[in-house]
Design a protein around this motif. Structure first.
Motif, PDB file in Angstrom:
ATOM      1  N   ASN A 109     111.434 103.578  58.580  1.00 55.97           N
ATOM      2  CA  ASN A 109     111.687 104.430  59.357  1.00 55.97           C
ATOM      3  C   ASN A 109     111.346 105.878  58.888  1.00 55.97           C
ATOM      4  O   ASN A 109     111.409 107.002  59.647  1.00 55.97           O
ATOM      5  CB  ASN A 109     113.195 104.568  59.812  1.00 55.97           C
ATOM      6  CG  ASN A 109     113.630 103.530  60.660  1.00 55.97           C
ATOM      7  OD1 ASN A 109     112.725 102.801  61.192  1.00 55.97           O
ATOM      8  ND2 ASN A 109     114.817 103.244  60.786  1.00 55.97           N
ATOM      9  N   THR A 110     110.503 106.210  57.627  1.00 56.51           N
ATOM     10  CA  THR A 110     110.446 107.337  57.183  1.00 56.51           C
ATOM     11  C   THR A 110     109.365 108.066  57.979  1.00 56.51           C
ATOM     12  O   THR A 110     109.066 109.302  57.624  1.00 56.51           O
ATOM     13  CB  THR A 110     109.861 107.192  55.700  1.00 56.51           C
ATOM     14  OG1 THR A 110     108.801 106.193  55.592  1.00 56.51           O
ATOM     15  CG2 THR A 110     111.163 106.688  54.915  1.00 56.51           C
ATOM     16  N   HIS A 111     108.412 107.497  58.670  1.00 57.86           N
ATOM     17  CA  HIS A 111     107.431 108.179  59.554  1.00 57.86           C
ATOM     18  C   HIS A 111     108.295 108.713  60.665  1.00 57.86           C
ATOM     19  O   HIS A 111     107.386 109.822  61.492  1.00 57.86           O
ATOM     20  CB  HIS A 111     106.556 107.416  59.842  1.00 57.86           C
ATOM     21  CG  HIS A 111     106.827 106.045  60.708  1.00 57.86           C
ATOM     22  ND1 HIS A 111     107.773 105.196  60.523  1.00 57.86           N
ATOM     23  CD2 HIS A 111     106.380 105.861  62.086  1.00 57.86           C
ATOM     24  CE1 HIS A 111     107.972 104.347  61.662  1.00 57.86           C
ATOM     25  NE2 HIS A 111     107.289 105.044  62.753  1.00 57.86           N
TER      26      HIS A 111
ATOM     27  N   LEU B 153     116.999 111.669  41.979  1.00 59.93           N
ATOM     28  CA  LEU B 153     116.685 110.260  41.297  1.00 59.93           C
ATOM     29  C   LEU B 153     115.878 109.655  42.405  1.00 59.93           C
ATOM     30  O   LEU B 153     114.858 108.691  42.000  1.00 59.93           O
ATOM     31  CB  LEU B 153     118.196 109.458  41.526  1.00 59.93           C
ATOM     32  CG  LEU B 153     117.886 108.000  40.938  1.00 59.93           C
ATOM     33  CD1 LEU B 153     117.476 107.780  39.695  1.00 59.93           C
ATOM     34  CD2 LEU B 153     119.284 107.325  41.200  1.00 59.93           C
ATOM     35  N   ALA B 154     115.990 109.549  43.863  1.00 58.15           N
ATOM     36  CA  ALA B 154     115.128 108.962  44.742  1.00 58.15           C
ATOM     37  C   ALA B 154     113.857 109.796  44.433  1.00 58.15           C
ATOM     38  O   ALA B 154     112.697 109.172  44.486  1.00 58.15           O
ATOM     39  CB  ALA B 154     115.662 109.168  45.979  1.00 58.15           C
ATOM     40  N   TYR B 155     113.482 110.790  44.342  1.00 60.05           N
ATOM     41  CA  TYR B 155     112.305 111.581  44.042  1.00 60.05           C
ATOM     42  C   TYR B 155     111.692 111.363  42.997  1.00 60.05           C
ATOM     43  O   TYR B 155     110.505 111.036  42.876  1.00 60.05           O
ATOM     44  CB  TYR B 155     112.724 113.232  44.012  1.00 60.05           C
ATOM     45  CG  TYR B 155     111.546 113.896  43.380  1.00 60.05           C
ATOM     46  CD1 TYR B 155     110.453 114.232  44.233  1.00 60.05           C
ATOM     47  CD2 TYR B 155     111.484 114.406  42.192  1.00 60.05           C
ATOM     48  CE1 TYR B 155     109.344 115.101  43.989  1.00 60.05           C
ATOM     49  CE2 TYR B 155     110.214 114.950  41.719  1.00 60.05           C
ATOM     50  CZ  TYR B 155     109.361 115.545  42.635  1.00 60.05           C
ATOM     51  OH  TYR B 155     108.205 116.169  42.094  1.00 60.05           O
TER      52      TYR B 155
ATOM     53  N   PHE C  20     111.237 115.856  53.223  1.00 65.41           N
ATOM     54  CA  PHE C  20     110.768 114.832  52.272  1.00 65.41           C
ATOM     55  C   PHE C  20     112.181 114.193  51.707  1.00 65.41           C
ATOM     56  O   PHE C  20     112.379 112.949  51.428  1.00 65.41           O
ATOM     57  CB  PHE C  20     110.110 115.524  51.104  1.00 65.41           C
ATOM     58  CG  PHE C  20     109.715 114.509  50.104  1.00 65.41           C
ATOM     59  CD1 PHE C  20     109.134 113.348  50.315  1.00 65.41           C
ATOM     60  CD2 PHE C  20     109.541 114.812  48.576  1.00 65.41           C
ATOM     61  CE1 PHE C  20     108.752 112.167  49.246  1.00 65.41           C
ATOM     62  CE2 PHE C  20     109.087 113.761  47.522  1.00 65.41           C
ATOM     63  CZ  PHE C  20     108.835 112.707  48.157  1.00 65.41           C
ATOM     64  N   ALA C  21     113.107 115.155  51.417  1.00 68.95           N
ATOM     65  CA  ALA C  21     114.529 114.687  50.812  1.00 68.95           C
ATOM     66  C   ALA C  21     115.023 113.718  51.748  1.00 68.95           C
ATOM     67  O   ALA C  21     115.631 112.635  51.782  1.00 68.95           O
ATOM     68  CB  ALA C  21     115.362 115.796  50.553  1.00 68.95           C
ATOM     69  N   ALA C  22     114.868 113.934  53.303  1.00 74.37           N
ATOM     70  CA  ALA C  22     115.555 113.108  54.303  1.00 74.37           C
ATOM     71  C   ALA C  22     114.801 111.750  54.481  1.00 74.37           C
ATOM     72  O   ALA C  22     115.347 110.736  54.184  1.00 74.37           O
ATOM     73  CB  ALA C  22     115.301 113.736  55.381  1.00 74.37           C
TER      74      ALA C  22
END
Length: 564
Positions: free
Chosen positions: A397-399, A424-426, A382-384
């Motif tokens: 591209n997250t898939h 922060l992104a989370y 998930f972090a990636a």
């Protein structure tokens, strides 16, 4: 599980997939996730249940096996209904559109729905006409005599009614269960025995698969409660297992092909004639995928198909159970993501999270870690995705999860990435997801790629703000001592921009004849860039008209409200 309980459970579960979809569409998503075991977002991307769909409600593409699955769904609002053969016969005609390039081109030029055409184009099916085409008919009704007679004379067709769904349905029970003693009968008395200190005993048998599938807890998966990675669906391994099971001429050799399963139990007794063993308080800790595949194909099992089975007798509360489970599962094939788990970057990030958040946030770098004592858990996978979406401006591209840990790994987990930046992104992703109800289009509210896109949009807007730039550059103090204030401010920003987002999406849809191909547009870099720029322009105009709408002012006013 009775059929009545299954109906209740089915109706309850498909409610999780409705979100503006018909029950028929939700049924397909539920089916693909539970029986093909693909991700929810991938399953959503397979559905095209609209008017003029040419009898095709969904398409699943298996590039590995070179198979195109055409799916039709018939979902009844009432339980215990019968399904005749008319719908099955009519569905056969859908296959004609996929015979060759010419017929597929005819489909694309026909009156077929935009969503169906988008699937055909998105999957590049016109270039894959050499693939095998299999029809999949699913219904929550029961096939009647006419339907079953038709099924018996039809090839390249998968039929699923309520009874076959129940037979192969597995789910996660809520609680751990202690099973009663179970007798397993042996056809081969060969045995390897190994006694260890502390009264731990291990024995290795050849046990008929027909006996193993009689174990309690396969359907609700309580048999595997100590296993760290359950079944994962249509992997190459599972397909190979199924292929060997359905080919009865290979049953004698299955023992040679398969790595075996591992069972732990509190008691293990051998019958007088050594043709039977009895196990008590047992669990399968390795071989879950195999057991599920055997169970789902139990009608194909014969007495000739035996499994190498290691049974370990020990106290189920022993700390040794955890070690056995971990090492047994880590001897199986290891993905590239698993291999990254122990590199210095991942270890360093985990330590950073521990120190920064005082062991309240776990950066979960490997499967099987104990997460029970943490308030928040962020998996490395998930972090990636968060880094790709938020910092690299690539939500489309997250898939591509394998690529994130393959070719893109070094750019994703660069030296510029730290625990506070990931968090922060989370935080932004969590706020968008929990407030997705502000989006008018129901279908994108729970679509993962869309949530990643809007997470990136927030970052793009922060780049337009003096304080936002400061936060992006060094978020440490903002995500720790000012965490609640930051969350409240980002939530206010999201509330502020969603009306414009809804308008922009409606405008885009109108320009495309009322069709928003959400399953593909959020994978399209051009759409992502264009829509993001449009939303940014809207926000800039908004802040020029009213400086109080800038993020810096929102953050400042949040402090004043807190003080009051």
């Amino acid at each position: 599980m009775t059929l009545e309980i299954f109906f209740t459970k089915l109706r309850s579960e498909i409610q999780n997939y409705n979100n503006g979809r018909s029950d028929s569409s939700a049924f397909i998503i539920w089916f693909l996730e539970n029986f093909f075991r693909i991700d929810k977002d991938d399953a959503i991307g397979c559905v095209c249940d609209q008017k003029n769909d040419k009898g095709i409600d969904g398409i699943f593409l298996d590039d590995e096996e070179e198979i195109v699955y055409l799916i039709q769904s018939k979902f009844s609002p009432n339980d215990f209904q019968e399904q005749g053969d008319n719908d099955l016969r009519n569905f056969v005609g859908a296959k004609e559109w996929f015979k060759n390039e010419e017929t597929l081109q005819n489909l694309l030029e026909s009156t077929a729905s935009r969503e169906l055409k988008a699937l055909v184009n998105g999957m590049s099916l016109i270039e894959k006409t050499h693939y095998k085409v299999i029809l999949v008919f699913i219904t929550n009704k029961k096939f009647n005599t006419h339907a079953n007679e038709y099924i018996n004379i039809t090839d390249d067709y998968e039929f699923w009614d309520c009874e076959s769904l129940l037979e192969k349905y597995t789910y996660f029970a809520d609680n751990e269960v202690i099973f009663p003693d179970k007798d397993l009968y042996l056809t081969n008395k060969s045995l390897i025995e190994y006694n260890l200190p502390n009264q731990v005993k291990a024995k290795v048998y050849s046990i008929p698969a027909k006996e193993l599938v009689k174990l309690e807890g396969i359907q609700d998966r309580t048999l595997f409660y100590k296993n760290v990675r359950y079944g994962v669906g249509k992997t190459r391994v599972n397909k190979s297992i199924k292929s060997s099971i359905t080919n009865q001429s290979e049953h004698h050799n299955f023992f040679l092909y398969h790595n075996g399963i591992t069972i732990i139990c509190e008691s293990l007794k051998t019958g007088e004639n050594e043709d039977k063993i009895t196990i008590g308080n047992y669990a399968v800790i390795n071989g879950c995928q195999s057991m599920l595949t055997l169970y789902e194909n139990k009608s194909h099992l014969t007495k000739n198909l035996s499994i190498l089975t290691k049974i370990i007798e020990l106290d189920p509360n022993s700390s040794l159970v955890k070690d056995i489970t971990y090492y047994a599962n880590n001897q199986n094939s290891i993905s590239i993501k698993d291999l990254r788990s122990n590199d210095s970057v991942q270890k360093s990030l985990q330590k950073e999270f521990e120190e920064l958040f005082d062991n309240k946030v776990l950066y979960n770098r490997k499967r099987g870690e104990d997460v029970s004592s943490f308030n928040t858990v962020i998996d490395k996978d998930f972090a990636a995705q968060l880094i790709a979406a938020f910092y690299q401006n690539k939500p489309h591209n997250t898939h591509l999860k394998q690529k994130l840990f393959g070719d893109d790994y070094n750019s994703i987990f660069s030296r510029n990435i730290s625990a506070d930046k990931i968090y922060l992104a989370y935080l932004v992703f969590s706020i968008v997801k929990s407030n997705a109800s502000l989006l008018d289009n129901e279908k994108i509210r729970n679509y993962g790629l869309a949530i990643f896109f809007f997470t990136n949009v927030i970052k793009v807007l922060l780049e337009e703000d003096e304080l936002g730039v400061e936060i992006l550059k060094d978020p440490k103090s903002f995500v720790t001592e000012n965490n609640e204030r930051l969350k409240e401010s980002i939530e206010k920003l999201w509330n502020l921009i969603t009306p414009d987002i809804n308008f922009d999406l409606e405008e885009y849809t109108a320009k495309n004849d009322g069709f928003l191909d959400y399953k593909n547009v959020f994978k399209n870099s051009v759409f992502v860039k264009t829509m993001s720029s449009k939303i940014k322009s809207d926000y800039v105009r908004l802040t020029r008209r009213n400086i109080n709408d800038s993020f810096k002012e929102i953050y400042g006013s949040t402090l004043k409200e807190t003080s009051l």
